[in-house]
Each structure stands twice: as structure tokens, then as C-alpha cells.
Design a protein around this motif. Structure first.
Motif, PDB file in Angstrom:
ATOM      1  N   LYS A 188       0.837  -1.191   0.000  1.00  0.00           N
ATOM      2  CA  LYS A 188       0.000   0.000   0.000  1.00  0.00           C
ATOM      3  C   LYS A 188       0.879   1.251   0.000  1.00  0.00           C
ATOM      4  CE  LYS A 188      -3.476   2.372   2.829  1.00  0.00           C
ATOM      5  NZ  LYS A 188      -4.198   2.365   4.128  1.00  0.00           N
ATOM      6  N   PHE A 189       0.506   2.219  -0.828  1.00  0.00           N
ATOM      7  CA  PHE A 189       1.221   3.499  -0.828  1.00  0.00           C
ATOM      8  C   PHE A 189       0.765   4.319   0.372  1.00  0.00           C
ATOM      9  CE2 PHE A 189       1.038   8.064  -2.335  1.00  0.00           C
ATOM     10  CZ  PHE A 189       2.364   8.330  -2.036  1.00  0.00           C
ATOM     11  N   ARG A 190       1.707   4.582   1.261  1.00  0.00           N
ATOM     12  CA  ARG A 190       1.441   5.392   2.453  1.00  0.00           C
ATOM     13  C   ARG A 190       2.431   6.560   2.416  1.00  0.00           C
ATOM     14  NH1 ARG A 190       1.540   1.701   7.660  1.00  0.00           N
ATOM     15  NH2 ARG A 190       0.226   3.409   8.453  1.00  0.00           N
ATOM     16  N   ARG A 191       1.937   7.743   2.153  1.00  0.00           N
ATOM     17  CA  ARG A 191       2.794   8.885   1.821  1.00  0.00           C
ATOM     18  C   ARG A 191       3.875   9.155   2.860  1.00  0.00           C
ATOM     19  NH1 ARG A 191       6.274  11.673   0.882  1.00  0.00           N
ATOM     20  NH2 ARG A 191       6.293  13.813   0.110  1.00  0.00           N
ATOM     21  N   TYR A 192       3.561   9.038   4.125  1.00  0.00           N
ATOM     22  CA  TYR A 192       4.528   9.432   5.150  1.00  0.00           C
ATOM     23  C   TYR A 192       4.981   8.251   6.010  1.00  0.00           C
ATOM     24  CZ  TYR A 192       3.249  14.160   3.766  1.00  0.00           C
ATOM     25  OH  TYR A 192       3.041  15.305   3.037  1.00  0.00           O
ATOM     26  N   PHE A 193       4.990   7.070   5.398  1.00  0.00           N
ATOM     27  CA  PHE A 193       5.409   5.867   6.118  1.00  0.00           C
ATOM     28  C   PHE A 193       6.852   5.518   5.757  1.00  0.00           C
ATOM     29  CE2 PHE A 193       5.669   1.138   6.324  1.00  0.00           C
ATOM     30  CZ  PHE A 193       5.545   1.019   7.702  1.00  0.00           C
ATOM     31  N   ASP A 194       7.615   5.094   6.761  1.00  0.00           N
ATOM     32  CA  ASP A 194       9.019   4.717   6.550  1.00  0.00           C
ATOM     33  C   ASP A 194       9.081   3.276   6.059  1.00  0.00           C
ATOM     34  OD1 ASP A 194      11.728   4.427   6.535  1.00  0.00           O
ATOM     35  OD2 ASP A 194      12.024   4.708   8.689  1.00  0.00           O
ATOM     36  N   GLN A 195       8.998   3.114   4.765  1.00  0.00           N
ATOM     37  CA  GLN A 195       8.938   1.790   4.157  1.00  0.00           C
ATOM     38  C   GLN A 195      10.272   1.046   4.250  1.00  0.00           C
ATOM     39  OE1 GLN A 195       5.931   0.927   2.375  1.00  0.00           O
ATOM     40  NE2 GLN A 195       6.659  -1.173   2.207  1.00  0.00           N
ATOM     41  N   ASP A 196      11.392   1.785   4.135  1.00  0.00           N
ATOM     42  CA  ASP A 196      12.702   1.148   3.986  1.00  0.00           C
ATOM     43  C   ASP A 196      13.616   1.308   5.191  1.00  0.00           C
ATOM     44  OD1 ASP A 196      11.961   0.445   1.360  1.00  0.00           O
ATOM     45  OD2 ASP A 196      12.589   2.422   0.625  1.00  0.00           O
TER      46      ASP A 196
ATOM     47  N   TYR B 176      -3.114  11.851  -2.290  1.00  0.00           N
ATOM     48  CA  TYR B 176      -3.038  12.030  -0.839  1.00  0.00           C
ATOM     49  C   TYR B 176      -3.251  13.505  -0.552  1.00  0.00           C
ATOM     50  CZ  TYR B 176       1.686  13.833  -1.656  1.00  0.00           C
ATOM     51  OH  TYR B 176       2.752  14.576  -2.100  1.00  0.00           O
ATOM     52  N   PHE B 177      -3.511  13.831   0.692  1.00  0.00           N
ATOM     53  CA  PHE B 177      -3.759  15.221   1.070  1.00  0.00           C
ATOM     54  C   PHE B 177      -2.489  15.787   1.696  1.00  0.00           C
ATOM     55  CE2 PHE B 177      -5.414  18.894   3.181  1.00  0.00           C
ATOM     56  CZ  PHE B 177      -6.505  19.286   2.412  1.00  0.00           C
ATOM     57  N   THR B 178      -1.983  16.878   1.112  1.00  0.00           N
ATOM     58  CA  THR B 178      -0.775  17.528   1.627  1.00  0.00           C
ATOM     59  C   THR B 178      -1.175  18.598   2.630  1.00  0.00           C
ATOM     60  OG1 THR B 178       0.292  17.186  -0.515  1.00  0.00           O
ATOM     61  CG2 THR B 178       1.326  18.753   0.992  1.00  0.00           C
ATOM     62  N   ARG B 179      -0.579  18.559   3.800  1.00  0.00           N
ATOM     63  CA  ARG B 179      -0.961  19.526   4.827  1.00  0.00           C
ATOM     64  C   ARG B 179       0.252  19.873   5.691  1.00  0.00           C
ATOM     65  NH1 ARG B 179      -5.581  17.631   6.841  1.00  0.00           N
ATOM     66  NH2 ARG B 179      -5.735  15.688   5.701  1.00  0.00           N
ATOM     67  N   GLY B 180       0.211  21.067   6.255  1.00  0.00           N
ATOM     68  CA  GLY B 180       1.238  21.482   7.192  1.00  0.00           C
ATOM     69  C   GLY B 180       0.812  21.278   8.628  1.00  0.00           C
TER      70      GLY B 180
ATOM     71  N   ASP C 156      -0.340   7.990   6.820  1.00  0.00           N
ATOM     72  CA  ASP C 156      -1.161   7.907   5.610  1.00  0.00           C
ATOM     73  C   ASP C 156      -1.604   9.279   5.114  1.00  0.00           C
ATOM     74  OD1 ASP C 156      -1.329   4.985   5.301  1.00  0.00           O
ATOM     75  OD2 ASP C 156      -2.309   5.083   7.258  1.00  0.00           O
ATOM     76  N   ALA C 157      -1.002  10.334   5.646  1.00  0.00           N
ATOM     77  CA  ALA C 157      -1.295  11.713   5.247  1.00  0.00           C
ATOM     78  C   ALA C 157      -2.671  12.170   5.695  1.00  0.00           C
ATOM     79  CB  ALA C 157      -1.141  11.899   3.733  1.00  0.00           C
ATOM     80  N   LYS C 158      -3.262  11.475   6.649  1.00  0.00           N
ATOM     81  CA  LYS C 158      -4.557  11.883   7.184  1.00  0.00           C
ATOM     82  C   LYS C 158      -4.351  12.833   8.356  1.00  0.00           C
ATOM     83  CE  LYS C 158      -6.762   7.505   5.911  1.00  0.00           C
ATOM     84  NZ  LYS C 158      -7.399   6.265   6.431  1.00  0.00           N
TER      85      LYS C 158
END
Length: 609
Positions: free
Chosen positions: A423-431, A450-454, A460-462
Motif C-alpha cells: 500500500k502506498f502510504r505517503r509518510y510511512f518509513d517503508q525502507d 493524498y492530502f498535503t498539509r502542514g 497515511d497523510a490523514k
């Protein structure tokens, strides 16, 4: 005066006022010395107004190849009445003062131990140049001829430089040459001589070398690094970097299907320019801006957004004297701390630190790879001395290698992930290296969005305000920063076995440190040397600290900013560091370094009764 003139060892300071037209004459003089094959450098100390205030231009010829600002002034061309008394006082004993004697030099400006040569520049030009606004400016060409005769610059060399400079303007070449020759012939006919130095041609001395400024080299490096969105707001001393890109991009980046493949935007202010490059970086472009300390201060909030949302973008920071408006046209290294921790909250940023023209070119090129690989703002830390002064250099070397876009997934790769159950998880440390995978707009796979937010977010960028999610993101960002230690440029180390004294420097301090080390060695103090080229610090820095008993860290700021960073990371070794600080806004001289090192060494000696 010396009985025997030195060969190819000379420092000339031309004192004029801003807007007087002296830039052209100074460049012709400098390029003539370069064309003779003599290693040379120039330093322009100019005011922050458009016209009328004092400006000083120093040209150093050094047969030994030293390029830093020389400690003493051998020759002063005193062409500014407002500063003449101070300028004459700055000339070393045995030095030479050249002045326009169209009017009488006041007696109080004469000092013992200094040679004076006057020549009627105004009167000579009045005879040769018709009354026009150009007449006052061509007065400066007279001192070029005077210096050429006194120090042995052949008029054919001068003519060749004029042709190189004004090749398609024969009338301009002729009028300048007439004024230069007038000065040359005047001092020749009067029989004036000097015993300070003679400039002699060095065959093939500068063969293959180029003259350029760091801002131009960095602009070219950015172009070859793939920069496609350049947003900036004018500020000294960074403006010429963006202007160089405006000049070279149309020549080097050919249109595709009749359309430009880049955008250069002069924004309404620094806040707008940083917003534009953050947006462009999010969209997948290689985006950059250039600014100085005040602009960087204004950009901090958006830098924090790019750091926390993990958006690649590049910032060229050409440092000047601060704080506040400070000294806009003076040099310093006083924004290292600001770059390193830019924005509020816990941040740490990659900084690349060039020290010469090839480093400006290559690190500019590489900065976009680092930004993409680590999905983060990257800073290229330069300064006015490196960025705006003209330096002689080996030709810029382009390393042929593909762009490193980092962990950027396309639609096909996402489809393969789905088939493999990933699964693509934008802010997950895959490696496990702290660097997540990312997608950019235009990716047709529905998993790419995904939703980009500050604001607070999870892997998961939620949106999330959960304390564990927040800590996870901050810890991973720090792990990503620490992973960069293995990839950023390593320091350049010069060491000799058995030497226990070290010197660390970075950026434009390199050249004066190189000369200072030779002087220290001649005085009996051998030193090893480390040139820091990037932050975060690599393991080589700790190794250098361990290997030496005392380390002198040279930097151009008041508060020892690099020393603070090193001590923070290596508190057990920090007591070895002795700061050598130069922060008067002028390019560093070897004497300023040597003097502080000897003072520190003497104060460290045990006191005896």
C-alpha cells in the motif's frame, strides 16, 4: 621603498565613488593581469546606494597563486577626494599613492615613507574626449595606463582585453585606448618609476582557466541540475544569480514543441517567491529561489511547510552582513544557524557549502538531487565574496550522471505495488531510512492521491492530532536527516602524520586559510586542515576532532555558529575547538587568521612565575 622590486607580488586598491564608471577600468586592469598568466583575484567593496558613496576595488597579483585578500595595500589609486586622507593612511610603508594632480594635493595628505606620483587625469581627458557624460568616466582609464607603464603591463595586452570586452564597438575601444595610452605616455615621459613590484608574463600561467563569479557558476549548475521553476525577488547580493539564469537558460534549454521548458518569475516579494517554489516542488518540478538573510527570514514559515510536508525545493542563500538590513554589500557567514534550523518547531536542514567556482557549479547541480532524494528543502550557503567577486578558476566540470528523483513512484510502479499487496502510504518509513515514497500530480493511478498539509498528520497523510502520530513523523524526519549524513559531500581533509594542530573552515574562508597555513608553517606551526562542505556533519568531522589536540575553527560571524553545531553534536570533544572569528564584513585576510591563532596559542601557554 624596496631596493629590488618583487616579481608578481602586488596589491592595488582603487578608491573611487560608486557610479563613477570605475568598474570598467578596474575590470580591464584585472583581466590584463590575468591575461599575462599571473594568478590574480579581485575584491570589490562597494556601498549599498546607487551612486556617490565610496567604493574600493582591490586587485591582487600573486605569483605564488594566493587568491585571498592581501593584508596590506601596496598601491593606492586615490581618486576619491572624500576618502583620500583615510585611503592614503591605509597604504603600507614603502607603498605608492597615485593621484590626479589636476588640482594640488593638500600638504596634510603627504606622509613620510610613501611614494607619490601625480598625473593630470582630468586635464588629459579634457583634451582627448569631447565634452559629454562619458568624459568623467573615461578619466578612470588614465590610471589604467599609468599602472600599466609603472608595473610592466604591455599595451598590446591592454588592447587585447579591450577587444575582448568591447569587441563589436570599435569606437568604444578606440576612445578608451586613447585615454589609457595618455596615462601610459605621461608617466613614461616624466620618467616616473617605482621599486615595489614588476609584473612579468608567466607563459601558459592561466592557460585554460576562466574568470567568473560564484553566482554565475551556481546559476549554470542549477541549469544543468534541471531547475525548471525559478522564483525570486531582487536582493543584494543574490540577484545576479537569478539574472544569470535569465541570461543562460534561453541559450542552454531549447524549447520543446515551440514552448519553453522553464519558468522564471520575479515575484512581488520573498514570501510570494517561496510559496511559488514550494508549490512547484510539490507538483514535481525542480524549483529554486535565490535570496540573502533578510529574504530568508521572511521565508521561514513556508520553509517549515516544505519541511513538514516533505516537499523538495532549493534555496541559494548568498550571505551578507546582518542583522536587519545590516550591511547589504558586505560579506559574512552569519546565516548558517538560520539555514540549519529554519522555521519554528524542530527542524534540521541539509546545507551544501561551496568554497570555489567549481564547487558553486557542482553543488548547485547536486542540490536538486538531494532535494528530490530526501524530499526536503536544501540550502546552498554562499556569501557575497564568493558570489559577486570575480575569481579565476579551472573550467567548470560537468559530472555526467542522471538526475536522482528519489523515491518517486509512477503509475506503473504503483500498479506493481498493488499486485504485490503493498500500500502506498505517503509518510510511512517503508525502507527504514526515514525517507517515504511520494507521488506527484499527473500520476493516473488512483492510489497516488493524498492530502498535503502542514498541520498534524499520520503516516497515511490523514489529519491527526494524536501524540503518537505526531512523534512518529518528527522522529522519522530526524531519521531522514541523519540518513543524509552518508550522502552529503564529505569534507576535504589535508593531513600530515604526527601533526596535532588542526584548522577547520568552510566556504570562502578556504583561500585565506590556505595562505595562513603556509605562513604558520613558515613560523614553525604545522597544521592539518579540514574543509567542511555540507551539513549534516559526516563521521569525518568527529575523526578529525579525535586526531588533534587543538582545532582552530575559522568562520565569518560573531557567534561561532559552525562551532556551536559541532559542539552540540560532539560535546565530549568540543573543548578542543578554538574559534577564529572574522566579522567586519570584509573578505578575510591571512593575517587576521594567523594573528588570532598565535594569540590563542600564546594565551594557552602555562604561566610561569
Amino acid at each position: 621603498m624596496l631596493d629590488t622590486p618583487a616579481i608578481n607580488d602586488l596589491n592595488i586598491c582603487v578608491a573611487t565613488e560608486n557610479g563613477s564608471g570605475s568598474a570598467s577600468s578596474n575590470n580591464i586592469l584585472f583581466k590584463a593581469i590575468f591575461k599575462m598568466g599571473i594568478p590574480c583575484s579581485s575584491k570589490n567593496m562597494f556601498p549599498s546606494n546607487i551612486q556617490g558613496l565610496p567604493t574600493w576595488y582591490q586587485i591582487r597579483a600573486s605569483g605564488e597563486g594566493y587568491l585571498s585578500r592581501k593584508d596590506v595595500i601596496d598601491v593606492m589609486v586615490a581618486f576619491n577626494d572624500a576618502t583620500m586622507a583615510k585611503d592614503i593612511h591605509r597604504v603600507r610603508d614603502g607603498g605608492l599613492v597615485l593621484y590626479d594632480d589636476s588640482t594640488t594635493l593638500p600638504a596634510n595628505l603627504k606622509r613620510d615613507g610613501v611614494q607619490y606620483i601625480g598625473f593630470p587625469a582630468n586635464k588629459l581627458v579634457a583634451k582627448l574626449v569631447p565634452a559629454s557624460p562619458l568624459r568623467a568616466k573615461q578619466r578612470n582609464m588614465v590610471y589604467v595606463g599609468v599602472l600599466a607603464y609603472l608595473f610592466g603591463i604591455d599595451m598590446e595586452v591592454i588592447k587585447a582585453v579591450l577587444e575582448d570586452t568591447f569587441g563589436k564597438k570599435p569606437a568604444v575601444i578606440e576612445s578608451n585606448l586613447i585615454c589609457i595610452d595618455a596615462g601610459y605616455q605621461y608617466v613614461k615621459e616624466k620618467g616616473f618609476t617605482q621599486n615595489i613590484s614588476r609584473l612579468q608574463v608567466i607563459p601558459n600561467g592561466n592557460k585554460g582557466k576562466i574568470l567568473t563569479e560564484g553566482n554565475t557558476a551556481a546559476a549554470l549548475g542549477s541549469i544543468y541540475g534541471g531547475a525548471s521553476v525559478i522564483c525570486w525577488y531582487p536582493i543584494t547580493p543574490s540577484s545576479s544569480l537569478a539574472e544569470a539564469m535569465e541570461f543562460y537558460l534561453p541559450k542552454l534549454r531549447k524549447p520543446k514543441d515551440g514552448k519553453k521548458t522553464y519558468a522564471i518569475v520575479q515575484a512581488e516579494d520573498e514570501i510570494a517567491s517561496v510559496g511559488m517554489i514550494v508549490g512547484a516542488g510539490w507538483a514535481g518540478a525542480r524549483a529554486m529561489t535565490s535570496t540573502s538573510g533578510p529574504g530568508l527570514s521572511l521565508m521561514n514559515e513556508s520553509i517549515g511547510l516544505a519541511y513538514f510536508a516533505e516537499i523538495p525545493c532549493v534555496f541559494f542563500i548568498i550571505q551578507r552582513g546582518g542583522p536587519s538590513t545590516g550591511l547589504p554589500t558586505r560579506t559574512q557567514q552569519s546565516d548558517i544557524s538560520l539555514m540549519y534550523g529554519a522555521s519554528h518547531g524542530d527542524t534540521r536542514h541539509i546545507i551544501l557549502i561551496p568554497h570555489d567556482m567549481n564547487a558553486c557549479f557542482d553543488l548547485a547541480r547536486q542540490s536538486f538531487n538531494y532535494a528530490d532524494r530526501f524530499q526536503t528543502p536544501v540550502f546552498v550557503a554562499m556569501d557575497l565574496d564568493l558570489g559577486m567577486n570575480i575569481w579565476s578558476s579551472e573550467p567548470l566540470k560537468l559530472q555526467q550522471e542522471p538526475f536522482d528523483l528519489g523515491k518517486r513512484l509512477n503509475a506503473t510502479q504503483l500498479e506493481e505495488w498493488a499486485k504485490a499487496g503493498k500500500k502506498f502510504r505517503r509518510y510511512f518509513d517503508q525502507d527504514g531510512d526515514g525517507i517515504p515514497y511520494r507521488t506527484v500530480p499527473g500520476n493516473e493511478n488512483r492510489m497516488a492521491s493524498y492530502f498535503t498539509r502542514g498541520s498534524g498528520h499520520d503516516a497515511d497523510a490523514k489529519y491527526s492530532e494524536d501524540e503518537n502520530d505526531y512523534k512518529y513523523i518528527l522522529d522519522r524526519l530526524r531519521k531522514k536527516f541523519d540518513s543524509a549524513r552518508k550522502f552529503v559531500p564529505k569534507p576535504i581533509v589535508e593531513r600530515e602524520k604526527g601533526v596535532r594542530t588542526g584548522i577547520i573552515c568552510y566556504g570562502s574562508s578556504y583561500e585565506p586559510v590556505r595562505e595562513a597555513r603556509d605562513r604558520l608553517k613558515a613560523a614553525g606551526l604545522k597544521t592539518n586542515h579540514m574543509l567542511i562542505r555540507a551539513l549534516p556533519l559526516t563521521s569525518e568531522v568527529r575523526d578529525f576532532l579525535v586526531e588533534h589536540d587543538t582545532i582552530y575553527l575559522v568562520e565569518q560571524n560573531r557567534d561561532a555558529q559552525m562551532a556551536a553545531i559541532i559542539k552540540d553534536e560532539h560535546p565530549d570533544l568540543g573543548m578542543k575547538i578554538v574559534s577564529v572569528l572574522v566579522y567586519n564584513g570584509l573578505p578575510v585576510t591571512p593575517k587576521g587568521i594567523v594573528g588570532q591563532i598565535f594569540d590563542a596559542a600564546q594565551s594557552a601557554q602555562p604561566k610561569t612565575a
